[in-house]
Design a protein around this motif. Structure first.
Motif, short mmCIF file in Angstrom:
data_model
loop_
_atom_site.label_atom_id
_atom_site.label_comp_id
_atom_site.label_asym_id
_atom_site.label_seq_id
_atom_site.Cartn_x
_atom_site.Cartn_y
_atom_site.Cartn_z
N ALA A 26 45.50 68.40 33.95
CA ALA A 26 45.86 70.05 34.00
C ALA A 26 45.12 70.79 33.14
O ALA A 26 44.53 71.90 34.09
N PRO A 27 44.40 70.72 31.96
CA PRO A 27 43.49 71.78 31.32
C PRO A 27 42.24 71.88 31.93
O PRO A 27 41.64 72.81 32.19
N HIS A 28 41.90 70.65 32.67
CA HIS A 28 40.50 70.53 33.16
C HIS A 28 40.67 71.49 34.63
O HIS A 28 39.59 72.19 34.86
N LEU A 29 41.50 71.13 35.14
CA LEU A 29 41.69 71.95 36.64
C LEU A 29 41.76 73.57 36.35
O LEU A 29 41.21 74.41 36.94
N ALA A 30 42.63 73.80 35.18
CA ALA A 30 42.59 75.21 34.84
C ALA A 30 41.07 75.63 34.29
O ALA A 30 40.79 76.79 34.80
N PHE A 31 40.46 74.83 33.78
CA PHE A 31 38.96 75.29 33.47
C PHE A 31 38.16 75.43 34.85
O PHE A 31 37.65 76.56 34.78
N LEU A 32 38.49 74.68 35.81
CA LEU A 32 37.75 74.81 36.90
C LEU A 32 38.20 76.07 37.64
O LEU A 32 37.34 76.60 38.40
N MET A 43 32.10 73.84 44.49
CA MET A 43 33.11 73.26 45.05
C MET A 43 33.53 72.01 44.20
O MET A 43 32.55 71.87 43.08
N THR A 44 34.56 71.19 44.34
CA THR A 44 35.04 70.38 43.25
C THR A 44 35.77 69.26 43.87
O THR A 44 36.48 69.65 44.87
N GLY A 45 35.84 68.09 43.45
CA GLY A 45 36.70 67.17 43.94
C GLY A 45 36.72 65.84 43.19
O GLY A 45 35.54 65.64 42.62
N GLY A 46 37.83 65.01 43.43
CA GLY A 46 37.77 63.84 42.57
C GLY A 46 37.26 62.73 43.56
O GLY A 46 37.37 62.87 44.89
N PHE A 47 36.90 61.57 43.02
CA PHE A 47 36.64 60.25 43.89
C PHE A 47 37.79 59.55 44.10
O PHE A 47 38.91 59.38 43.53
N VAL A 56 30.15 71.25 41.60
CA VAL A 56 29.02 72.20 41.88
C VAL A 56 28.96 73.43 41.32
O VAL A 56 29.99 74.13 41.70
N LEU A 57 28.20 73.69 40.40
CA LEU A 57 27.95 74.84 39.73
C LEU A 57 26.87 75.89 40.45
O LEU A 57 26.03 75.07 40.72
N LYS A 58 27.26 77.11 40.59
CA LYS A 58 26.21 78.20 40.84
C LYS A 58 26.07 78.88 39.66
O LYS A 58 26.57 80.08 39.50
N VAL A 59 25.08 78.72 38.71
CA VAL A 59 24.64 79.22 37.68
C VAL A 59 23.14 79.49 37.64
O VAL A 59 22.38 78.82 38.36
#
Length: 90
Positions: A26-32, A43-47, A56-59
């Motif tokens: 839950a904290p990880h998803l809030a961070f994302l 984008m993001t996703g679990g295996f 994937v970060l755009k920085v």
């Protein structure tokens, strides 16, 4: 970016450690969500095998991507190993 160059993308691979604690999800998803709101998450996703996931970060720089990964609750809780790669996505 002020110099007009393209935004770089960084692939963050997050692999669960044997001591992975589900409470960190839950904290990880809030961070994302915060990264998404800031325009830094593409984008993001679990295996599917539950071994981890990726995002994937755009920085602008590798240093910024590494700093973000270091602040991820998956890292700060020592639940996962996060590795950052500069990604030549097309």
């Amino acid at each position: 970016m002020s110099d007009g160059s393209a935004i770089k993308r960084y692939l963050v691979m997050a692999m669960r450690k044997p001591n992975f604690n589900e409470a960190v999800v839950a904290p990880h998803l809030a961070f994302l969500d915060g990264l998404r709101l800031a325009g830094k998450l593409e984008m993001t996703g679990g295996f599917s095998d539950k071994s981890g996931g990726a995002y994937v970060l755009k920085v602008d720089t590798l240093a910024e991507a590494l700093a973000i990964a270091a602040d991820d609750p998956l890292t700060t809780s020592d639940s996962s190993t996060l590795t950052v790669y500069e990604w030549n996505a097309r």
